[in-house]
Design a protein around this motif. Structure first.
Motif, PDB file in Angstrom:
ATOM      1  N   GLU A 125      39.454  84.608 127.945  1.00 11.96           N
ATOM      2  CA  GLU A 125      39.651  82.696 128.087  1.00 11.96           C
ATOM      3  C   GLU A 125      41.129  82.530 128.049  1.00 11.96           C
ATOM      4  OE1 GLU A 125      38.051  81.229 124.801  1.00 11.96           O
ATOM      5  OE2 GLU A 125      36.142  81.663 124.914  1.00 11.96           O
ATOM      6  N   ILE A 126      41.787  83.452 127.568  1.00 11.15           N
ATOM      7  CA  ILE A 126      43.373  83.868 128.271  1.00 11.15           C
ATOM      8  C   ILE A 126      43.904  83.367 129.076  1.00 11.15           C
ATOM      9  CG2 ILE A 126      45.848  84.969 127.727  1.00 11.15           C
ATOM     10  CD1 ILE A 126      45.054  84.959 124.361  1.00 11.15           C
ATOM     11  N   ILE A 127      42.571  84.950 130.370  1.00 11.21           N
ATOM     12  CA  ILE A 127      43.388  85.087 131.211  1.00 11.21           C
ATOM     13  C   ILE A 127      43.302  84.068 131.939  1.00 11.21           C
ATOM     14  CG2 ILE A 127      43.080  87.024 133.331  1.00 11.21           C
ATOM     15  CD1 ILE A 127      43.133  88.956 131.022  1.00 11.21           C
ATOM     16  N   GLU A 128      41.869  83.835 132.178  1.00  9.86           N
ATOM     17  CA  GLU A 128      40.872  82.458 132.513  1.00  9.86           C
ATOM     18  C   GLU A 128      42.091  81.180 133.117  1.00  9.86           C
ATOM     19  OE1 GLU A 128      36.756  80.507 132.969  1.00  9.86           O
ATOM     20  OE2 GLU A 128      36.326  82.770 132.709  1.00  9.86           O
ATOM     21  N   LYS A 129      42.410  81.096 131.459  1.00  9.82           N
ATOM     22  CA  LYS A 129      43.215  79.584 131.493  1.00  9.82           C
ATOM     23  C   LYS A 129      44.604  79.766 132.635  1.00  9.82           C
ATOM     24  CE  LYS A 129      42.286  76.914 127.929  1.00  9.82           C
ATOM     25  NZ  LYS A 129      42.234  76.581 125.667  1.00  9.82           N
ATOM     26  N   SER A 130      44.970  81.086 131.622  1.00 12.08           N
ATOM     27  CA  SER A 130      46.110  81.523 132.668  1.00 12.08           C
ATOM     28  C   SER A 130      46.002  81.757 134.030  1.00 12.08           C
ATOM     29  CB  SER A 130      46.349  82.626 132.559  1.00 12.08           C
ATOM     30  OG  SER A 130      46.841  82.999 130.944  1.00 12.08           O
ATOM     31  N   THR A 131      45.358  82.267 134.529  1.00 11.23           N
ATOM     32  CA  THR A 131      44.895  81.743 136.303  1.00 11.23           C
ATOM     33  C   THR A 131      44.474  80.597 136.893  1.00 11.23           C
ATOM     34  OG1 THR A 131      43.624  83.681 135.690  1.00 11.23           O
ATOM     35  CG2 THR A 131      43.521  82.988 137.998  1.00 11.23           C
ATOM     36  N   ASP A 132      43.612  79.499 135.849  1.00  8.80           N
ATOM     37  CA  ASP A 132      44.059  77.987 135.721  1.00  8.80           C
ATOM     38  C   ASP A 132      45.915  77.585 136.932  1.00  8.80           C
ATOM     39  OD1 ASP A 132      41.727  78.414 137.075  1.00  8.80           O
ATOM     40  OD2 ASP A 132      41.026  76.992 134.530  1.00  8.80           O
ATOM     41  N   LEU A 143      37.959  89.709 120.520  1.00  7.55           N
ATOM     42  CA  LEU A 143      39.264  89.869 121.626  1.00  7.55           C
ATOM     43  C   LEU A 143      38.517  89.975 122.290  1.00  7.55           C
ATOM     44  CD1 LEU A 143      41.214  92.625 119.384  1.00  7.55           C
ATOM     45  CD2 LEU A 143      40.852  90.249 119.182  1.00  7.55           C
ATOM     46  N   GLY A 144      38.087  90.598 123.646  1.00  4.48           N
ATOM     47  CA  GLY A 144      37.556  90.826 124.673  1.00  4.48           C
ATOM     48  C   GLY A 144      37.660  89.712 125.321  1.00  4.48           C
ATOM     49  N   ARG A 145      35.973  88.603 124.741  1.00  5.10           N
ATOM     50  CA  ARG A 145      35.772  87.472 124.934  1.00  5.10           C
ATOM     51  C   ARG A 145      37.239  86.891 124.953  1.00  5.10           C
ATOM     52  NH1 ARG A 145      29.893  84.800 123.859  1.00  5.10           N
ATOM     53  NH2 ARG A 145      31.969  83.437 124.713  1.00  5.10           N
ATOM     54  N   GLN A 146      38.200  86.778 123.995  1.00  6.37           N
ATOM     55  CA  GLN A 146      38.970  85.399 123.686  1.00  6.37           C
ATOM     56  C   GLN A 146      40.636  85.960 124.662  1.00  6.37           C
ATOM     57  OE1 GLN A 146      40.519  86.336 119.862  1.00  6.37           O
ATOM     58  NE2 GLN A 146      41.507  83.583 120.245  1.00  6.37           N
ATOM     59  N   TYR A 147      40.405  86.890 125.011  1.00  8.11           N
ATOM     60  CA  TYR A 147      41.697  87.982 126.366  1.00  8.11           C
ATOM     61  C   TYR A 147      40.894  86.872 127.192  1.00  8.11           C
ATOM     62  CZ  TYR A 147      43.800  90.511 122.525  1.00  8.11           C
ATOM     63  OH  TYR A 147      44.517  91.291 121.495  1.00  8.11           O
ATOM     64  N   SER A 171      44.511  94.337 128.199  1.00  7.66           N
ATOM     65  CA  SER A 171      42.886  95.382 127.663  1.00  7.66           C
ATOM     66  C   SER A 171      44.028  96.065 127.501  1.00  7.66           C
ATOM     67  CB  SER A 171      42.728  95.301 129.164  1.00  7.66           C
ATOM     68  OG  SER A 171      43.599  96.045 130.373  1.00  7.66           O
ATOM     69  N   ARG A 172      45.147  96.398 127.618  1.00 13.92           N
ATOM     70  CA  ARG A 172      45.882  97.553 126.486  1.00 13.92           C
ATOM     71  C   ARG A 172      45.158  97.589 125.125  1.00 13.92           C
ATOM     72  NH1 ARG A 172      51.175  97.866 128.303  1.00 13.92           N
ATOM     73  NH2 ARG A 172      52.044  97.900 125.758  1.00 13.92           N
ATOM     74  N   GLN A 173      45.953  96.675 124.737  1.00 14.84           N
ATOM     75  CA  GLN A 173      45.916  95.688 123.523  1.00 14.84           C
ATOM     76  C   GLN A 173      44.518  96.179 122.635  1.00 14.84           C
ATOM     77  OE1 GLN A 173      47.486  92.042 121.706  1.00 14.84           O
ATOM     78  NE2 GLN A 173      49.410  92.815 122.805  1.00 14.84           N
ATOM     79  N   LEU A 174      43.458  95.580 123.674  1.00 11.98           N
ATOM     80  CA  LEU A 174      42.119  95.451 122.675  1.00 11.98           C
ATOM     81  C   LEU A 174      41.754  97.311 123.036  1.00 11.98           C
ATOM     82  CD1 LEU A 174      39.600  94.058 123.026  1.00 11.98           C
ATOM     83  CD2 LEU A 174      39.227  94.631 125.024  1.00 11.98           C
ATOM     84  N   ILE A 175      42.205  98.353 123.857  1.00 15.83           N
ATOM     85  CA  ILE A 175      41.557  99.350 123.800  1.00 15.83           C
ATOM     86  C   ILE A 175      42.488 100.333 122.520  1.00 15.83           C
ATOM     87  CG2 ILE A 175      42.234 101.470 125.128  1.00 15.83           C
ATOM     88  CD1 ILE A 175      42.312 100.320 127.435  1.00 15.83           C
ATOM     89  N   LEU A 176      43.643  99.994 122.593  1.00 16.42           N
ATOM     90  CA  LEU A 176      44.058 100.087 121.217  1.00 16.42           C
ATOM     91  C   LEU A 176      43.777  99.769 120.244  1.00 16.42           C
ATOM     92  CD1 LEU A 176      47.665 101.343 120.823  1.00 16.42           C
ATOM     93  CD2 LEU A 176      48.206  99.793 120.360  1.00 16.42           C
ATOM     94  N   ILE A 235      49.245  87.762 135.824  1.00 12.13           N
ATOM     95  CA  ILE A 235      47.957  87.449 135.928  1.00 12.13           C
ATOM     96  C   ILE A 235      47.781  89.017 135.221  1.00 12.13           C
ATOM     97  CG2 ILE A 235      45.415  87.514 135.869  1.00 12.13           C
ATOM     98  CD1 ILE A 235      46.729  85.183 135.836  1.00 12.13           C
ATOM     99  N   GLU A 236      47.494  89.898 136.510  1.00 10.16           N
ATOM    100  CA  GLU A 236      47.637  91.257 136.662  1.00 10.16           C
ATOM    101  C   GLU A 236      48.614  92.083 135.090  1.00 10.16           C
ATOM    102  OE1 GLU A 236      45.262  92.291 138.035  1.00 10.16           O
ATOM    103  OE2 GLU A 236      45.430  93.826 136.782  1.00 10.16           O
ATOM    104  N   ASP A 237      49.690  91.532 135.267  1.00  5.54           N
ATOM    105  CA  ASP A 237      50.276  92.030 133.743  1.00  5.54           C
ATOM    106  C   ASP A 237      49.758  91.413 132.681  1.00  5.54           C
ATOM    107  OD1 ASP A 237      52.028  93.135 135.488  1.00  5.54           O
ATOM    108  OD2 ASP A 237      53.713  92.084 135.440  1.00  5.54           O
ATOM    109  N   LEU A 238      50.064  89.938 132.562  1.00 10.51           N
ATOM    110  CA  LEU A 238      48.609  89.936 131.017  1.00 10.51           C
ATOM    111  C   LEU A 238      47.164  90.976 131.243  1.00 10.51           C
ATOM    112  CD1 LEU A 238      48.946  87.699 129.147  1.00 10.51           C
ATOM    113  CD2 LEU A 238      47.160  86.629 130.111  1.00 10.51           C
ATOM    114  N   ARG A 239      46.335  90.452 132.495  1.00  9.51           N
ATOM    115  CA  ARG A 239      45.493  91.276 132.167  1.00  9.51           C
ATOM    116  C   ARG A 239      45.017  93.233 131.687  1.00  9.51           C
ATOM    117  NH1 ARG A 239      40.342  89.611 134.967  1.00  9.51           N
ATOM    118  NH2 ARG A 239      42.206  89.081 136.489  1.00  9.51           N
ATOM    119  N   SER A 240      46.494  93.279 132.358  1.00  9.29           N
ATOM    120  CA  SER A 240      46.385  94.933 131.544  1.00  9.29           C
ATOM    121  C   SER A 240      47.387  94.691 130.582  1.00  9.29           C
ATOM    122  CB  SER A 240      47.882  95.797 132.708  1.00  9.29           C
ATOM    123  OG  SER A 240      48.877  94.718 132.506  1.00  9.29           O
ATOM    124  N   GLU A 241      48.327  93.842 130.167  1.00  5.37           N
ATOM    125  CA  GLU A 241      48.395  93.728 128.592  1.00  5.37           C
ATOM    126  C   GLU A 241      47.869  93.806 127.862  1.00  5.37           C
ATOM    127  OE1 GLU A 241      51.171  94.355 125.206  1.00  5.37           O
ATOM    128  OE2 GLU A 241      50.993  95.003 127.162  1.00  5.37           O
TER     129      GLU A 241
END
Lengths: 453, 225
Positions: free
Chosen positions: A29-36, A23-27, A142-147, A134-140
């Motif tokens: 990638e998602i963040i990287e793509k979104s950033t791009d 999940l971490g890795r996928q997240y 990571s929150r999911q991952l932590i959850l 991006i920051e919101d997405l990232r925090s969202e």
């Protein structure tokens, strides 16, 4: 149980770890793509704004052949930040990250915004801001991952703990149960663990066996005790009288008494040993059941015992239905003779004994009835025990060893039956047992027809 | 006369005991069950009771409770050889017990011992010119002390207590030398020889050919009071 739980827990933990990692890795990638994407969009929107401003500059220069004033440009530059060629802020509030070169766009993603900067043809710097989230997405994410991790941990720990507790408890219960069983308490039962059923079944089997072994041992002990008593009395008498006869000069009467006792006690020993041998043979041997004509068997026995009964002035009444039965001829003869002998002993001189054979469905009932002294009701339950005698002195007088009915009962049991007594003190006794009938071919065919109908 | 009650439900056994006790000069009475025994004890006076345990109606253990206050000594006769049963019998107040199958000579010896303990018998036995003080273990002939060894004394006592009965060599060995004695058979003969000489009883202690010895007295029976 324990191993099972541990392996289960390990597997769960590993699966969770892998899932979290994936999940971490996928997240990521998602963040990287979104950033791009966002950077591209930011570049695009920046280019739009910059070219709009540039085109105005070119238009004004072409129309008026002069450069527009700074204030004019600022008026045109809505929602973007402008810096003059020395880096001084003209309008807007976005920081200039660095000084971009001509023709290039400097892009910087920071927080929820992407900042794009480029140089206009008049030497000014234009800076635009693009909301990327991006920051919101990232925090969202990571929150999911932590959850997820937290949930997994929260789920695993109780399961793991419960497993351990269950293992510990069941171990303790089993241990306690086994210790009790080892100390000979087979009545112990445990509950609340997976092996409880198996353990209880085992304990039940062991305790059933022990009960049976104890019963057999008690019966054996009683038998030996009774047997030794039955043996010792005649032996004492025989040895004592013989010793007296050989040592002392007895007068005629005493010598006669001594000799008579030696004879009668010897007879008693003989009868005891014969009966015992019968019982031993019954226990050791297997008897094949053969078809027998019941009527003829009973008739034969009646003819054999009549002379013996007539010496005691007893009459024998005999009614027997003809039927084929299954049994062993010799054993049945022994059984019926024993019962007739008991009837003879119970009867007064001049009395009557009835030997009956009747058909009762698929069984054949043999009954022997006398009109003698009867058996007290409280004794009925024990009379088939070996060495049990209702009236010891009478039994003695008739050379009884107390084994006749025990022997008869065993033979009846071998034939799938049991002795049944009906007795009234002072009026007589009727003892009976049943045998398996073999239907005649005709009868069998009729029965089959009936069944079919 | 010493009166003994035999409580035994087996007529062959009670008959045997009675026959032997009578030959030894005791007076006997027989009860064949517990009830009959209780009645007889109530009506008559007895010096000793021989009591079987397995009895119809009232068993031996119950009966002894009834006998104890009367202070009549009891010897149990039992077919059970369990230690428990023996201890129970003795605890209930029996003086002794004897296990079936028993030999009569053993029964007589035990009867003698119990009666002596209760001082029911004379401690002095007088036979013709010989007097035996069983208390002091002293023997006198016409008032003159006769010096006997322990074995000679035991042998004499055995012969005197079983007058007119041929005592077999093995019985004599068993009673005088103990059960395990496997000695030279001459030992017995030489002891008897010395006993005859010391008492002058050459004609009274008879050799029974191939069997053993017998004490023959003129009046046939022993003297018991």
């Amino acid at each position: 149980m324990k191993l099972y739980t541990i392996v289960f827990c390990c597997i769960i933990t590993v699966i969770c770890a892998f899932t979290a990692f994936g999940l971490g890795r996928q997240y990521g990638e998602i963040i990287e793509k979104s950033t791009d994407e966002c950077i591209k969009s930011a570049q695009y929107s920046h280019a739009l704004k910059a070219s709009e401003l540039e085109s105005r500059l070119i238009f004004i220069r072409a129309k008026y052949n002069t450069l527009p004033s700074t204030s004019e440009i600022v008026a045109y530059a809505a929602d973007c930040t402008l810096y003059d060629k020395d880096g001084n802020l003209l309008c807007g509030n976005t920081k200039l990250p660095a000084l971009p070169q001509y023709g290039g766009v400097l892009l910087q993603s920071e927080g929820n915004t992407v900042t794009a900067a480029s140089r206009l043809s008049n030497g000014m710097y234009i800076v635009t801001e693009y909301y990327s989230g991006i920051e919101d997405l990232r925090s969202e994410l990571s929150r999911q991952l932590i959850l997820f991790c937290a949930l997994t941990v929260c789920c695993c720990i109780p399961v793991f703990a419960a497993g351990l507790v269950a293992v510990y408890l069941s171990r303790r219960r089993l241990k306690r149960g086994m210790r009790a069983a080892a100390e000979g308490d087979y009545s112990v039962r445990i509950s609340g663990c997976e092996l409880a059923g198996d353990f209880n079944a085992m304990a039940q089997a062991v305790s059933d066996n022990v009960v049976q072994v104890n019963k057999a041992a008690a019966a054996q002990h009683d038998f030996v005790a009774n047997f030794s008593h039955e043996l010792k009395t005649p032996l004492t008498a025989i040895i004592g009288y013989a010793d007296l006869l050989r040592s002392a000069e007895l007068d005629g009467e005493d010598a006669f008494i001594a000799a008579s006792y030696i004879f009668s006690e010897g007879k008693r020993l003989e009868s005891l040993s014969l009966k015992l041998m019968d019982m031993i043979v019954l226990d050791k041997q297997e008897f094949p059941m053969r078809p027998l004509p019941a009527g003829k068997l009973l008739q034969h026995i009646a003819i054999t015992v009549r002379p013996m009964l007539s010496t005691a002035e007893l009459s024998l009444e005999f009614h027997a239905a003809a039927s084929r039965i299954e049994g062993d001829r010799d054993l049945l003869t022994t059984l019926i003779m024993n019962l007739l002998d008991n009837a003879r002993k119970a009867s007064e001189n001049g009395g009557k004994i009835i030997l009956r054979g009747t058909v009762e469905g698929d069984r054949y009932r043999v009954s022997i009835q006398d009109f003698g002294r009867g058996i007290p009701p409280e004794e009925l339950g024990r009379i088939t025990e070996a060495f049990y005698m209702v009236d010891k002195s009478r039994a003695r007088a008739q050379h009884g060893a107390g084994l006749g009915l025990a022997l008869a009962q065993r033979i009846a049991l071998l034939h799938g039956s049991s002795l049944e007594f009906k007795s009234q003190p002072g009026q007589g006794t009727e003892v009976s047992f049943t045998l398996k009938r073999i239907p005649k071919p005709k009868e069998a065919a009729e029965n089959e027809k009936k069944d079919r109908a | 006369m010493i009166r003994i009650l035999i409580v035994e439900d087996e007529p062959p056994i009670s008959g045997l005991i009675q026959m032997n006790l009578k030959r030894n000069g005791y007076e006997c009475d027989v009860a064949s069950d517990g009830e009959q025994a209780a009645d007889k004890i109530e009506q008559n006076r007895y010096d000793l009771i021989l009591l079987d345990i397995m009895l119809p109606k009232i068993n031996g253990y119950e009966l002894i409770d009834y006998i104890r206050p009367l202070e009549i000594p009891v010897i149990f006769i039992t077919a059970k050889n369990d230690l428990q049963d023996r201890v129970k019998g003795l605890k209930l107040g029996a003086e002794d017990y004897i296990v079936k199958p028993f030999e009569i000579i053993e029964l007589l010896a035990r009867v003698e011992v119990v009666l002596r303990r209760y001082k029911k018998t004379n401690t002095v036995i007088n036979i013709e010119d010989v007097s035996i003080d069983t208390e002091a273990r002293r023997v006198t002939k016409n008032g003159t002390p006769v010096d006997l060894t322990i074995k000679e004394y035991d042998l004499l006592l055995l012969l005197v207590r079983n007058p007119g009965i041929a005592l077999f060599r093995e019985t004599l060995f068993e009673r005088v030398w103990g059960y395990d004695y496997i000695g030279e058979t001459r030992t017995l003969d030489s002891h008897v020889q010395r006993l005859r000489r010391k008492l002058g009883w050459e004609d009274k202690i008879k050799t029974v050919y191939k069997i053993g010895y017998r004490l023959d007295l003129k009046n046939g029976n022993g003297q018991k009071s």
